[in-house]
Write a protein that holds these residues in place. Sequence first.
Motif, PDB file in Angstrom:
ATOM      1  N   GLU A 139      23.778   7.134 -10.828  1.00 37.93           N
ATOM      2  CA  GLU A 139      25.213   7.359 -10.710  1.00 37.93           C
ATOM      3  C   GLU A 139      25.814   7.495 -12.105  1.00 37.93           C
ATOM      4  O   GLU A 139      25.398   6.824 -13.042  1.00 37.93           O
ATOM      5  CB  GLU A 139      25.898   6.214  -9.967  1.00 37.93           C
ATOM      6  N   TYR A 140      26.796   8.377 -12.201  1.00 39.29           N
ATOM      7  CA  TYR A 140      27.500   8.617 -13.454  1.00 39.29           C
ATOM      8  C   TYR A 140      28.947   8.185 -13.287  1.00 39.29           C
ATOM      9  O   TYR A 140      29.553   8.391 -12.238  1.00 39.29           O
ATOM     10  CB  TYR A 140      27.443  10.104 -13.824  1.00 39.29           C
ATOM     11  N   SER A 141      29.491   7.590 -14.340  1.00 41.67           N
ATOM     12  CA  SER A 141      30.889   7.182 -14.337  1.00 41.67           C
ATOM     13  C   SER A 141      31.431   7.299 -15.754  1.00 41.67           C
ATOM     14  O   SER A 141      30.671   7.415 -16.717  1.00 41.67           O
ATOM     15  CB  SER A 141      31.022   5.749 -13.828  1.00 41.67           C
ATOM     16  N   LEU A 142      32.751   7.258 -15.856  1.00 39.64           N
ATOM     17  CA  LEU A 142      33.369   7.304 -17.182  1.00 39.64           C
ATOM     18  C   LEU A 142      33.330   5.923 -17.812  1.00 39.64           C
ATOM     19  O   LEU A 142      33.522   4.913 -17.145  1.00 39.64           O
ATOM     20  CB  LEU A 142      34.822   7.760 -17.079  1.00 39.64           C
ATOM     21  N   THR A 143      33.103   5.896 -19.099  1.00 33.54           N
ATOM     22  CA  THR A 143      33.186   4.653 -19.857  1.00 33.54           C
ATOM     23  C   THR A 143      34.662   4.397 -20.173  1.00 33.54           C
ATOM     24  O   THR A 143      35.539   5.214 -19.847  1.00 33.54           O
ATOM     25  CB  THR A 143      32.414   4.777 -21.181  1.00 33.54           C
ATOM     26  N   CYS A 163      29.751   8.957  -9.491  1.00 33.26           N
ATOM     27  CA  CYS A 163      29.251  10.158  -8.804  1.00 33.26           C
ATOM     28  C   CYS A 163      27.756  10.279  -9.011  1.00 33.26           C
ATOM     29  O   CYS A 163      27.252  10.018 -10.100  1.00 33.26           O
ATOM     30  CB  CYS A 163      29.893  11.414  -9.362  1.00 33.26           C
ATOM     31  N   ARG A 164      27.097  10.730  -7.987  1.00 32.01           N
ATOM     32  CA  ARG A 164      25.694  11.093  -8.115  1.00 32.01           C
ATOM     33  C   ARG A 164      25.596  12.525  -8.616  1.00 32.01           C
ATOM     34  O   ARG A 164      26.548  13.296  -8.557  1.00 32.01           O
ATOM     35  CB  ARG A 164      24.981  10.965  -6.772  1.00 32.01           C
ATOM     36  N   PHE A 165      24.408  12.872  -9.076  1.00 29.91           N
ATOM     37  CA  PHE A 165      24.149  14.203  -9.619  1.00 29.91           C
ATOM     38  C   PHE A 165      24.537  15.280  -8.605  1.00 29.91           C
ATOM     39  O   PHE A 165      25.230  16.244  -8.930  1.00 29.91           O
ATOM     40  CB  PHE A 165      22.661  14.318  -9.989  1.00 29.91           C
ATOM     41  N   GLY A 166      24.096  15.126  -7.360  1.00 27.52           N
ATOM     42  CA  GLY A 166      24.365  16.116  -6.318  1.00 27.52           C
ATOM     43  C   GLY A 166      25.848  16.291  -6.037  1.00 27.52           C
ATOM     44  O   GLY A 166      26.311  17.397  -5.755  1.00 27.52           O
TER      45      GLY A 166
END
Length: 121
Positions: free
Chosen positions: A93-97, A50-53
């Motif tokens: 982009e953010y994701s779960l580790t 996911c992006r910040f927005g």
Amino acid sequence: MKKEITAEAYLQRVLTAEVRDDCPMRRTLEMLSGKWRTHLIYELCKHPACRFGELKKAVPRITNTMLTQTLRDLEKLGIVHREQFNEIPPHVEYSLTEKGRALLPVFTEIAKWGEKYLDEQ
């Protein structure tokens, strides 16, 4: 790998043992504490990245500052991975580790509890 423990055995251990600062339950609850951490982990469970927005839209009441701080905290805890793309326009982009994805069974059990007990109200 540690041996699996039943809920009854865990409760018995908690009731008979002295309270320790390094108690796994206490440390886990502290890691997940905060108004937004579990909500953001839940949103990241639903998408590979996911992006910040996108996160901001998924959690509309969170401020930009709090979203940034919470993502940084989760990154420091090893639950969220932040990847920066240096292209035009640049984005993150953010994701779960793997550690973050390992929380999915916990969220599943919370959902089961909610389905069973929250419908009674």
